[in-house]
Design a protein around this motif. Sequence first.
Motif, PDB file in Angstrom:
ATOM      1  N   HIS A  11      -9.221  -7.945   1.628  1.00 37.27           N
ATOM      2  CA  HIS A  11      -8.211  -8.984   1.418  1.00 37.27           C
ATOM      3  C   HIS A  11      -6.843  -8.393   1.778  1.00 37.27           C
ATOM      4  O   HIS A  11      -6.473  -7.337   1.266  1.00 37.27           O
ATOM      5  N   PRO A  12      -6.098  -9.083   2.643  1.00 37.72           N
ATOM      6  CA  PRO A  12      -4.827  -8.498   3.114  1.00 37.72           C
ATOM      7  C   PRO A  12      -3.846  -8.154   1.991  1.00 37.72           C
ATOM      8  O   PRO A  12      -3.054  -7.218   2.138  1.00 37.72           O
ATOM      9  N   VAL A  13      -3.886  -8.880   0.869  1.00 33.42           N
ATOM     10  CA  VAL A  13      -2.898  -8.616  -0.184  1.00 33.42           C
ATOM     11  C   VAL A  13      -3.018  -7.190  -0.725  1.00 33.42           C
ATOM     12  O   VAL A  13      -2.033  -6.602  -1.186  1.00 33.42           O
ATOM     13  N   LEU A  14      -4.218  -6.617  -0.622  1.00 34.46           N
ATOM     14  CA  LEU A  14      -4.418  -5.247  -1.123  1.00 34.46           C
ATOM     15  C   LEU A  14      -3.721  -4.210  -0.243  1.00 34.46           C
ATOM     16  O   LEU A  14      -3.577  -3.056  -0.647  1.00 34.46           O
ATOM     17  N   ARG A  15      -3.333  -4.616   0.975  1.00 31.55           N
ATOM     18  CA  ARG A  15      -2.703  -3.682   1.904  1.00 31.55           C
ATOM     19  C   ARG A  15      -1.208  -3.931   2.074  1.00 31.55           C
ATOM     20  O   ARG A  15      -0.572  -3.323   2.932  1.00 31.55           O
ATOM     21  N   MET A  16      -0.683  -4.853   1.256  1.00 30.82           N
ATOM     22  CA  MET A  16       0.742  -5.157   1.332  1.00 30.82           C
ATOM     23  C   MET A  16       1.519  -4.353   0.299  1.00 30.82           C
ATOM     24  O   MET A  16       0.995  -4.080  -0.788  1.00 30.82           O
ATOM     25  N   GLN A  17       2.755  -4.011   0.656  1.00 26.98           N
ATOM     26  CA  GLN A  17       3.634  -3.411  -0.347  1.00 26.98           C
ATOM     27  C   GLN A  17       4.127  -4.530  -1.256  1.00 26.98           C
ATOM     28  O   GLN A  17       4.647  -5.535  -0.784  1.00 26.98           O
ATOM     29  N   SER A  18       3.945  -4.368  -2.555  1.00 25.10           N
ATOM     30  CA  SER A  18       4.285  -5.465  -3.466  1.00 25.10           C
ATOM     31  C   SER A  18       5.792  -5.545  -3.680  1.00 25.10           C
ATOM     32  O   SER A  18       6.520  -4.562  -3.521  1.00 25.10           O
ATOM     33  N   LYS A  19       6.241  -6.716  -4.055  1.00 24.49           N
ATOM     34  CA  LYS A  19       7.679  -6.963  -4.248  1.00 24.49           C
ATOM     35  C   LYS A  19       8.096  -6.617  -5.675  1.00 24.49           C
ATOM     36  O   LYS A  19       7.347  -6.862  -6.632  1.00 24.49           O
ATOM     37  N   PRO A  53      -1.507  -7.029  -7.208  1.00 20.21           N
ATOM     38  CA  PRO A  53      -2.122  -7.382  -5.916  1.00 20.21           C
ATOM     39  C   PRO A  53      -3.633  -7.622  -6.018  1.00 20.21           C
ATOM     40  O   PRO A  53      -4.193  -8.393  -5.238  1.00 20.21           O
ATOM     41  N   GLN A  54      -4.285  -6.979  -6.992  1.00 16.78           N
ATOM     42  CA  GLN A  54      -5.731  -7.168  -7.143  1.00 16.78           C
ATOM     43  C   GLN A  54      -6.088  -8.577  -7.627  1.00 16.78           C
ATOM     44  O   GLN A  54      -7.240  -8.981  -7.536  1.00 16.78           O
ATOM     45  N   VAL A  55      -5.090  -9.282  -8.173  1.00 21.49           N
ATOM     46  CA  VAL A  55      -5.326 -10.668  -8.586  1.00 21.49           C
ATOM     47  C   VAL A  55      -4.439 -11.603  -7.747  1.00 21.49           C
ATOM     48  O   VAL A  55      -3.981 -12.634  -8.215  1.00 21.49           O
ATOM     49  N   HIS A  56      -4.232 -11.176  -6.491  1.00 23.69           N
ATOM     50  CA  HIS A  56      -3.616 -12.024  -5.462  1.00 23.69           C
ATOM     51  C   HIS A  56      -2.123 -12.269  -5.642  1.00 23.69           C
ATOM     52  O   HIS A  56      -1.597 -13.231  -5.088  1.00 23.69           O
ATOM     53  N   HIS A  57      -1.445 -11.405  -6.403  1.00 24.06           N
ATOM     54  CA  HIS A  57       0.008 -11.541  -6.534  1.00 24.06           C
ATOM     55  C   HIS A  57       0.648 -10.255  -6.023  1.00 24.06           C
ATOM     56  O   HIS A  57       0.441  -9.188  -6.612  1.00 24.06           O
ATOM     57  N   VAL A 136      -4.575   7.509 -13.606  1.00 18.77           N
ATOM     58  CA  VAL A 136      -4.637   6.041 -13.587  1.00 18.77           C
ATOM     59  C   VAL A 136      -3.310   5.474 -13.061  1.00 18.77           C
ATOM     60  O   VAL A 136      -3.299   4.530 -12.267  1.00 18.77           O
ATOM     61  N   ILE A 137      -2.208   6.070 -13.480  1.00 22.64           N
ATOM     62  CA  ILE A 137      -0.908   5.592 -13.008  1.00 22.64           C
ATOM     63  C   ILE A 137      -0.813   5.743 -11.485  1.00 22.64           C
ATOM     64  O   ILE A 137      -0.369   4.826 -10.787  1.00 22.64           O
ATOM     65  N   GLN A 138      -1.259   6.878 -10.945  1.00 19.72           N
ATOM     66  CA  GLN A 138      -1.207   7.070  -9.493  1.00 19.72           C
ATOM     67  C   GLN A 138      -2.102   6.070  -8.768  1.00 19.72           C
ATOM     68  O   GLN A 138      -1.751   5.555  -7.695  1.00 19.72           O
ATOM     69  N   HIS A 139      -3.259   5.777  -9.354  1.00 16.78           N
ATOM     70  CA  HIS A 139      -4.177   4.795  -8.759  1.00 16.78           C
ATOM     71  C   HIS A 139      -3.505   3.413  -8.704  1.00 16.78           C
ATOM     72  O   HIS A 139      -3.542   2.734  -7.668  1.00 16.78           O
ATOM     73  N   GLU A 140      -2.879   3.017  -9.825  1.00 15.90           N
ATOM     74  CA  GLU A 140      -2.245   1.689  -9.874  1.00 15.90           C
ATOM     75  C   GLU A 140      -0.991   1.658  -9.007  1.00 15.90           C
ATOM     76  O   GLU A 140      -0.729   0.663  -8.329  1.00 15.90           O
ATOM     77  N   PHE A 141      -0.237   2.737  -9.028  1.00 14.49           N
ATOM     78  CA  PHE A 141       0.965   2.819  -8.183  1.00 14.49           C
ATOM     79  C   PHE A 141       0.571   2.659  -6.714  1.00 14.49           C
ATOM     80  O   PHE A 141       1.243   1.964  -5.950  1.00 14.49           O
ATOM     81  N   ASP A 142      -0.521   3.282  -6.332  1.00 14.02           N
ATOM     82  CA  ASP A 142      -1.019   3.129  -4.962  1.00 14.02           C
ATOM     83  C   ASP A 142      -1.290   1.660  -4.638  1.00 14.02           C
ATOM     84  O   ASP A 142      -0.943   1.196  -3.547  1.00 14.02           O
ATOM     85  N   HIS A 143      -1.921   0.935  -5.559  1.00 16.90           N
ATOM     86  CA  HIS A 143      -2.172  -0.493  -5.309  1.00 16.90           C
ATOM     87  C   HIS A 143      -0.858  -1.220  -5.002  1.00 16.90           C
ATOM     88  O   HIS A 143      -0.810  -2.090  -4.132  1.00 16.90           O
ATOM     89  N   LEU A 144       0.197  -0.861  -5.717  1.00 22.11           N
ATOM     90  CA  LEU A 144       1.484  -1.530  -5.514  1.00 22.11           C
ATOM     91  C   LEU A 144       2.090  -1.179  -4.161  1.00 22.11           C
ATOM     92  O   LEU A 144       2.949  -1.881  -3.649  1.00 22.11           O
ATOM     93  N   MET A 145       1.625  -0.061  -3.579  1.00 17.24           N
ATOM     94  CA  MET A 145       2.100   0.378  -2.260  1.00 17.24           C
ATOM     95  C   MET A 145       1.137  -0.050  -1.155  1.00 17.24           C
ATOM     96  O   MET A 145       1.311   0.328   0.009  1.00 17.24           O
ATOM     97  N   GLY A 146       0.099  -0.776  -1.487  1.00 18.74           N
ATOM     98  CA  GLY A 146      -0.870  -1.199  -0.475  1.00 18.74           C
ATOM     99  C   GLY A 146      -1.914  -0.150  -0.139  1.00 18.74           C
ATOM    100  O   GLY A 146      -2.546  -0.205   0.922  1.00 18.74           O
ATOM    101  N   LYS A 147      -2.098   0.800  -1.063  1.00 16.28           N
ATOM    102  CA  LYS A 147      -3.094   1.860  -0.846  1.00 16.28           C
ATOM    103  C   LYS A 147      -4.259   1.706  -1.828  1.00 16.28           C
ATOM    104  O   LYS A 147      -4.085   1.162  -2.926  1.00 16.28           O
ATOM    105  N   VAL A 148      -5.407   2.228  -1.454  1.00 12.55           N
ATOM    106  CA  VAL A 148      -6.544   2.283  -2.371  1.00 12.55           C
ATOM    107  C   VAL A 148      -7.038   3.736  -2.434  1.00 12.55           C
ATOM    108  O   VAL A 148      -6.648   4.562  -1.611  1.00 12.55           O
ATOM    109  N   TYR A 149      -7.916   4.013  -3.408  1.00 13.17           N
ATOM    110  CA  TYR A 149      -8.277   5.417  -3.632  1.00 13.17           C
ATOM    111  C   TYR A 149      -8.989   6.045  -2.437  1.00 13.17           C
ATOM    112  O   TYR A 149      -8.924   7.260  -2.228  1.00 13.17           O
TER     113      TYR A 149
END
Length: 180
Positions: A11-19, A53-57, A136-149
């Motif tokens: 899903h593209p939202v997982l690869r976007m930098q969040s606002k 981003p994992q819930v489409h926001h 866990v913080i680094q994992h979630e921070f990555d999601h906010l940057m459009g990265k996954v583990y």
Amino acid sequence: MSILKVCHLGHPVLRMQSKRVPREALASPAIQNLIDDMMETMVEYYGVGLAAPQVHHSLSIAVIECHGPRGEIPMTVLVNPEMTILDESLLEDWEGCLSIPDFRGRVPRYARLRVDALDRHGHKVEFTAEDFFARVIQHEFDHLMGKVYLDRMRDLGTLAHMAEFERYWLPREKKAGSSE
Ligand code: NI
């Protein structure tokens, strides 16, 4: 409160930098409801963290909570988090992700960091985290940057489907005295 649909890798939202969320927008019912729903969704699926981003926001919000052998982390809401690495040494351990269901892989993460963020009420929070909490913080921070583990793994050779992880890797890790 509602349980939200979690989107999966691809899903593209997982690869976007969040606002970033403007502080004045935090009090809106839409954002407060989203935070409540993220908590409920994380608990429903036995996650220890969930990023918006994992819930489409595509918003810079993450929730974290863990009660188990890997650590005790109270429910934590991070809005617009920033990280400062305090210990550059890397610890490798298993991670999974609700957006990459039924897989586990070994991921190196920094051992200790400082977090600067807002809580759900717009108050500044600052704290240090280490080991599993820092992971866990680094994992979630990555999601906010459009990265996954998967992007952080040194070697995809340890990527394991759940059944094989439990059969071939989990016992060995236990014997090796890991935190599992
Ligand atoms: Ni994840």
